[in-house]
Write a protein that holds these residues in place. Structure first.
Motif, PDB file in Angstrom:
ATOM      1  N   PHE A   1     -16.820  -8.178  14.535  1.00  0.00           N
ATOM      2  CA  PHE A   1     -17.031  -7.343  13.359  1.00  0.00           C
ATOM      3  C   PHE A   1     -17.777  -6.065  13.714  1.00  0.00           C
ATOM      4  CE2 PHE A   1     -18.691  -6.218   9.166  1.00  0.00           C
ATOM      5  CZ  PHE A   1     -17.624  -6.520   8.332  1.00  0.00           C
ATOM      6  N   PHE A   2     -18.757  -6.161  14.586  1.00  0.00           N
ATOM      7  CA  PHE A   2     -19.547  -4.998  15.004  1.00  0.00           C
ATOM      8  C   PHE A   2     -18.695  -3.960  15.700  1.00  0.00           C
ATOM      9  CE2 PHE A   2     -22.505  -3.318  18.448  1.00  0.00           C
ATOM     10  CZ  PHE A   2     -23.087  -2.349  17.642  1.00  0.00           C
ATOM     11  N   TRP A   3     -17.838  -4.392  16.629  1.00  0.00           N
ATOM     12  CA  TRP A   3     -16.998  -3.406  17.329  1.00  0.00           C
ATOM     13  C   TRP A   3     -16.153  -2.634  16.329  1.00  0.00           C
ATOM     14  CZ3 TRP A   3     -19.914  -3.705  21.059  1.00  0.00           C
ATOM     15  CH2 TRP A   3     -20.133  -4.835  21.837  1.00  0.00           C
ATOM     16  N   ASN A   4     -15.639  -3.320  15.325  1.00  0.00           N
ATOM     17  CA  ASN A   4     -14.805  -2.653  14.330  1.00  0.00           C
ATOM     18  C   ASN A   4     -15.610  -1.836  13.324  1.00  0.00           C
ATOM     19  OD1 ASN A   4     -11.818  -3.400  14.644  1.00  0.00           O
ATOM     20  ND2 ASN A   4     -12.839  -5.375  14.921  1.00  0.00           N
ATOM     21  N   SER A   5     -16.898  -2.094  13.246  1.00  0.00           N
ATOM     22  CA  SER A   5     -17.771  -1.315  12.368  1.00  0.00           C
ATOM     23  C   SER A   5     -18.061   0.063  12.932  1.00  0.00           C
ATOM     24  CB  SER A   5     -19.099  -2.060  12.141  1.00  0.00           C
ATOM     25  OG  SER A   5     -18.909  -3.222  11.367  1.00  0.00           O
ATOM     26  N   MET A   6     -17.584   0.328  14.151  1.00  0.00           N
ATOM     27  CA  MET A   6     -17.793   1.626  14.786  1.00  0.00           C
ATOM     28  C   MET A   6     -16.462   2.257  15.145  1.00  0.00           C
ATOM     29  SD  MET A   6     -21.054   0.820  17.274  1.00  0.00           S
ATOM     30  CE  MET A   6     -20.209  -0.469  18.202  1.00  0.00           C
ATOM     31  N   ALA A   7     -16.449   3.578  15.238  1.00  0.00           N
ATOM     32  CA  ALA A   7     -15.263   4.321  15.651  1.00  0.00           C
ATOM     33  C   ALA A   7     -15.715   5.562  16.408  1.00  0.00           C
ATOM     34  CB  ALA A   7     -14.418   4.713  14.451  1.00  0.00           C
ATOM     35  N   PRO A   8     -14.931   6.016  17.378  1.00  0.00           N
ATOM     36  CA  PRO A   8     -15.318   7.201  18.162  1.00  0.00           C
ATOM     37  C   PRO A   8     -15.540   8.440  17.312  1.00  0.00           C
ATOM     38  CG  PRO A   8     -13.535   6.028  19.254  1.00  0.00           C
ATOM     39  CD  PRO A   8     -13.702   5.395  17.899  1.00  0.00           C
ATOM     40  N   ASP A   9     -14.828   8.544  16.201  1.00  0.00           N
ATOM     41  CA  ASP A   9     -14.971   9.714  15.327  1.00  0.00           C
ATOM     42  C   ASP A   9     -15.657   9.326  14.021  1.00  0.00           C
ATOM     43  OD1 ASP A   9     -12.943   8.120  14.421  1.00  0.00           O
ATOM     44  OD2 ASP A   9     -11.550   9.757  13.975  1.00  0.00           O
ATOM     45  N   GLY A  10     -16.528   8.339  14.083  1.00  0.00           N
ATOM     46  CA  GLY A  10     -17.161   7.815  12.877  1.00  0.00           C
ATOM     47  C   GLY A  10     -18.449   8.539  12.513  1.00  0.00           C
ATOM     48  N   GLY A  11     -19.209   7.885  11.659  1.00  0.00           N
ATOM     49  CA  GLY A  11     -20.505   8.406  11.259  1.00  0.00           C
ATOM     50  C   GLY A  11     -20.440   9.329  10.063  1.00  0.00           C
ATOM     51  N   GLY A  12     -21.617   9.687   9.582  1.00  0.00           N
ATOM     52  CA  GLY A  12     -21.713  10.631   8.484  1.00  0.00           C
ATOM     53  C   GLY A  12     -21.690   9.970   7.123  1.00  0.00           C
ATOM     54  N   ALA A  13     -21.323  10.759   6.117  1.00  0.00           N
ATOM     55  CA  ALA A  13     -21.389  10.312   4.731  1.00  0.00           C
ATOM     56  C   ALA A  13     -20.348   9.238   4.437  1.00  0.00           C
ATOM     57  CB  ALA A  13     -21.182  11.496   3.801  1.00  0.00           C
TER      58      ALA A  13
END
Length: 203
Positions: free
Chosen positions: A80-92
């Motif tokens: 679940f953690f790996w999928n909770s992140m993305a290379p172009d993720g973050g922000g609002a």
């Protein structure tokens, strides 16, 4: 036999926020060890034929099954953690989650402050989560391998705050790691997909 699921991106894809070296240890050693250990523990055990979620639920709270629970839950948490992140993720926040966060937590800044505060102040090893329960979203932390769905909540995204998740890159600076997660990595598309799944299930 349970298997180590492939990462949704290359080990270097989250750099410079999480290094390929950290990923090689965290995914390739820590996560893999949970899979290997669980398979060893479940050899000739009827639980071996069940889905991972059922193994977790049927071993939760049983002293004789604690090691099985720990390894099974940590496999689930890491997937679940790996999928909770993305290379172009973050922000609002985006999508339907944005409106829920604004209704139940506050502005983007309020959410980031609350999530960082929860993740940073969690004592010892564990996880910080954004969850959906009773038609609302909230931020919770869990100890060790515990997962919010065990208590009826739906996880939307999570951040690993075990030391092995960040120590090579951030040493003891957990707040910096959580800030990088929020600003550059968090995968709002994944969180919204989880929200849509639970909404469809109850409709």
């Amino acid at each position: 036999m349970f298997t180590l699921k492939p990462l949704p991106y290359a080990e270097s894809a989250l750099e410079p926020h999480i290094s390929a070296e950290t990923m090689s240890y965290h995914y390739g050693k820590h996560h893999k060890s949970y899979v290997d250990k669980l398979n060893s523990l479940l050899k000739d055990d009827p639980l071996a034929d069940l889905p991972l979620e059922d193994v977790i639920q049927q071993s939760q709270g049983l002293a004789a099954r604690q090691t099985i629970y720990n390894n099974a839950a940590q496999i689930w948490n890491h997937d679940f953690f790996w999928n909770s992140m993305a290379p172009d993720g973050g922000g609002a926040p985006t999508g339907d989650i944005k409106a829920l966060i604004e209704e139940h937590i506050g502005s983007t800044e309020d959410f980031q402050t609350a999530f960082k505060d929860a993740a940073t102040k969690h004592f010892g090893s564990g996880w910080a989560w954004l969850i959906f329960v009773d038609d609302a979203v909230s931020i919770v932390t869990t100890h060790d391998a515990e997962i919010p769905f065990e208590n009826g909540a739906t996880p939307l995204l999570c951040c690993d705050v075990w030391e092995h998740a960040y120590y090579l890159d951030y040493q003891n600076r957990r707040p910096d790691f959580v800030t990088a997660y929020l600003d550059h990595l968090v995968n709002w598309d994944f969180a919204n997909a989880n929200l849509e799944t639970v909404k469809q299930a109850v409709s």
